[in-house]
Scaffold this motif. Structure first.
Motif: not given
Length: 162
Positions: A68-84
């Motif tokens: 669980e020390d290995v980091p995870l990434a998340i997926c979002v639906g579009d580029a504008q959501e990255v800034g959230n």
């Protein structure tokens, strides 16, 4: 899917179905129940769990047999959501829209106002966010909106499409 991927998924007592937009509702329900799903990305296959499901995140790590020390990434639906989720003020205007969707993981400081639960990369300030160019993944992410985000873990050994 490659044979090793199928064996791993079946050992988790799962079903293997195509990742089509007709299956999105089924995937949403599985994620809400704390299950993990396999899905196509731009380069490889990945396993996903609902970010709000601590049991799903634990199952993701257990299935991958990773610490669980290995980091995870998340997926979002579009580029504008990255800034959230990430600090993006230092990036050139239009850069994210130029790169995403696509085979890019944007890594930056997690925004202090992000609503990510503590089970996602505890003790880390950096976060990876992806917007895969997969209709299935993007529709799934958009439908889940703020109720549920995808936690993503790439298969490093399988380069097959569905």
């Amino acid at each position: 899917m490659c044979p090793r991927t199928l064996m791993m998924l079946r050992s988790y007592h799962g079903r293997v179905v195509p990742a089509t937009t007709h299956r999105v509702a089924e995937a949403v329900e599985a994620l809400r129940r704390g299950k993990i799903i396999a899905l196509p990305t731009d380069t490889l296959y990945g396993l996903a769990a609902g970010v709000r499901s601590e049991s799903g995140v634990r199952a993701l790590y257990a299935t991958k047999r990773r610490s669980e020390d290995v980091p995870l990434a998340i997926c979002v639906g579009d580029a504008q959501e990255v800034g959230n989720y990430l600090e993006t003020g230092h990036l050139a205007s239009g850069l994210l829209e130029e790169l995403l969707p696509g085979p890019v993981t944007v890594i930056s400081w997690t925004k202090s106002s992000s609503d990510l639960p503590n089970c996602i990369n505890p003790g880390r300030r950096l976060l990876g966010v992806r917007v895969p160019n997969s209709c299935f993944v993007r529709v799934l992410s958009i439908l889940l909106l703020s109720l549920l985000r995808l936690v993503f873990y790439t298969f490093l050994f399988c380069l097959y499409d569905i």
